[in-house]
Design a protein around this motif. Structure first.
Motif, mmCIF file in Angstrom:
data_model
loop_
_atom_site.group_PDB
_atom_site.id
_atom_site.type_symbol
_atom_site.label_atom_id
_atom_site.label_comp_id
_atom_site.label_asym_id
_atom_site.label_seq_id
_atom_site.Cartn_x
_atom_site.Cartn_y
_atom_site.Cartn_z
ATOM 1 N N UNK A 170 -14.342 -38.913 27.323
ATOM 2 C CA UNK A 170 -14.953 -39.377 28.565
ATOM 3 C C UNK A 170 -15.763 -40.667 28.405
ATOM 4 N N UNK A 171 -15.773 -41.221 27.204
ATOM 5 C CA UNK A 171 -16.339 -42.564 27.063
ATOM 6 C C UNK A 171 -15.526 -43.562 27.872
ATOM 7 N N UNK A 172 -14.227 -43.268 28.015
ATOM 8 C CA UNK A 172 -13.332 -44.209 28.695
ATOM 9 C C UNK A 172 -12.813 -45.300 27.776
ATOM 10 N N UNK A 198 -20.972 -40.975 20.996
ATOM 11 C CA UNK A 198 -20.093 -40.795 22.153
ATOM 12 C C UNK A 198 -20.601 -39.716 23.107
ATOM 13 N N UNK A 199 -21.081 -38.601 22.569
ATOM 14 C CA UNK A 199 -21.561 -37.524 23.447
ATOM 15 C C UNK A 199 -22.834 -37.915 24.209
ATOM 16 N N UNK A 200 -23.849 -38.488 23.556
ATOM 17 C CA UNK A 200 -24.998 -38.978 24.326
ATOM 18 C C UNK A 200 -24.609 -40.063 25.329
ATOM 19 N N UNK A 250 -23.070 -38.347 28.336
ATOM 20 C CA UNK A 250 -24.080 -37.628 29.127
ATOM 21 C C UNK A 250 -24.952 -38.586 29.917
ATOM 22 N N UNK A 251 -25.367 -39.681 29.292
ATOM 23 C CA UNK A 251 -26.231 -40.636 29.972
ATOM 24 C C UNK A 251 -25.444 -41.496 30.954
ATOM 25 N N UNK A 252 -24.199 -41.808 30.619
ATOM 26 C CA UNK A 252 -23.350 -42.574 31.536
ATOM 27 C C UNK A 252 -23.098 -41.784 32.813
#
Length: 448
Positions: A89-91, A434-436, A439-441
């Motif tokens: 989901x970072x894209x 990537x996970x933070x 979540x923040x994005x």
């Protein structure tokens, strides 16, 4: 009371401005841009192009397409399903790369139950823990790269429970990104992809009455690969959270396929799990326990993720968030912005953090601090104290800046995990950023 269009417009603008201010309070624009760029660079350094040599003696990438490893440099010389899926989901992964890794993973799904030399089972429908890139052989168990010698008791008698759900996430995200729902009918070793997704969903033992995933001592499976060195039994919280997400994703896929009956079935499973998780795992502090058996301790990662997924909502979410906030302020939760699995105040004993673990105390998954869940934890704490959430994220970003791997080979961040005594493991580790970032994005995009 009725509002005019002007009043509604003003209220909307005020609401959006408030939301933007809250987001800015969690992470500054400058820090978010830094995190975004670092995440891109770490993911790029984790790519292995076709024909590219792997670290040490692990050969070349002979899979025919680009792979994304769990990190850069000489760590983790194979393709791990969970780490990649957790970073989707970072894209930042192209659709061509996604398709290759999805079809590779599908092609290595177990189509015939078998028993390993170590006496463990590889069940029908199982997804590999990791895939060797030189010969595309699947290794279903942690702790080895040996296809024939995989599956020994210390890592469970059943493959980890999470990879099956992450396989579903891979397909879901690819279809969401491309609109290519026809791929579900692709023939992979004489089975359609959609059938492989359903087979994967059914691998884990689950209770018929509530769809909660469980395991036992005699035939244990790892609940989540980020603690495959930990012995956790009984009803499993984290694996059930992943099953909840996978059920919703399958429901959406079947809605796209115009199969209402199956869509309803998977939404019912998700609803059952959402109802059951708080009633089974929530304790007096509002925290979710990891399990109901061995290592049934307060699970920081599961609790924060449950808030992120809105399984814990309202007063339940606020109570858990308040507890995490107090733990952060008293120094039992985090170090340099990274997070423990278990609070230091909740260690099982003076010699181990979890009740049972292959790792020594305050190392690896048994008490070290990880950046992977920092975004979930910060967003949870922000429910009750925005200043604390901001400080946590600032400490996390500060550590990344200070030890940024792009400065040279002597710098290693993002690290997989570390401890206060100088212990560290896994340089240039992908999910740490990537996970933070995801979540923040999510909050940033939602509040724009």
């Amino acid at each position: 009371m009725k509002f005019s269009k002007v009043h509604l417009t003003v209220l909307l603008l005020v609401s959006l401005q408030t939301a933007f201010c809250q987001t800015s309070a969690i992470i500054s624009k400058e820090d978010f841009s830094f995190l975004e760029k670092m995440t891109r660079d770490v993911l790029d350094s984790s790519r292995v192009k076709p024909g590219q040599n792997m670290p040490a003696t692990f050969g070349k990438n002979n899979t025919g397409g680009t792979l994304v490893r769990p990190g850069g440099r000489d760590t983790y010389p194979a393709f791990w399903i969970r780490d990649y899926a957790m970073s989707l989901e970072t894209g930042f992964v192209t659709t061509a790369e996604q398709k290759h890794m999805l079809l590779l993973t599908a092609s290595t799904q177990c189509d015939q139950t078998w028993i390993t030399r170590g006496g463990s089972m590889v069940p029908f429908g199982a997804i590999a823990d990791h895939i060797r890139v030189n010969d595309k052989l699947p290794v279903y168990y942690p702790g080895t790269y040996d296809y024939l010698d995989q599956g020994k008791k210390e890592f469970g008698m059943f493959p980890p429970y999470d990879d099956q759900f992450y396989f579903i996430q891979m397909a879901y995200y690819y279809i969401k990104s491309t609109g290519d729902i026809k791929i579900t009918n692709s023939d992979i070793n004489q089975k359609k992809l959609i059938d492989r997704l359903e087979n994967a969903f059914c691998v884990q033992p689950s209770h018929a009455e509530n769809d909660i995933v469980f395991t036992n001592d005699a035939f244990r499976g790892v609940d989540f690969g980020f603690r495959d060195a930990v012995d956790i039994t009984g009803d499993l919280c984290y694996a059930s959270l992943l099953k909840y997400t996978a059920a919703i994703q399958l429901a959406e896929l079947f809605e796209k396929l115009k199969n209402a009956q199956k869509a309803i079935r998977y939404r019912k499973i998700a609803a059952n799990i959402k109802t059951a998780i708080p009633s089974i795992f929530r304790n007096k502090n509002g925290m979710l326990r990891a399990s109901t058996g061995k290592s049934d301790q307060e699970d920081v990662w599961a609790t924060a993720l449950a808030i992120h997924l809105k399984i814990l909502e309202g007063t339940n979410a606020e109570k858990a968030a308040s507890y995490l906030d107090r733990a952060y302020k008293t120094g039992t939760l985090a170090y340099k912005g990274s997070i423990r699995h278990v609070l230091t105040a909740e260690d099982f004993s003076k010699t181990t953090s979890w009740e049972s673990s292959l790792a020594g105390i305050n190392t690896y998954q048994n008490g070290a601090y990880w950046g992977t869940p920092t975004g979930w934890v910060a967003n949870a704490i922000a429910l009750v104290d925005m200043a604390s959430a901001h400080q946590l994220v600032k400490e996390y970003i500060t550590e990344l800046r200070e030890n940024d791997f792009r400065k040279g080979p002597q710098f290693n961040s993002p690290m997989e995990c570390f401890f206060t005594n100088g212990y560290s493991r896994g340089p240039v580790y992908l999910t740490t950023v990537s996970c933070p970032y995801i979540a923040l994005k999510t909050i940033v995009l939602h509040n724009k």
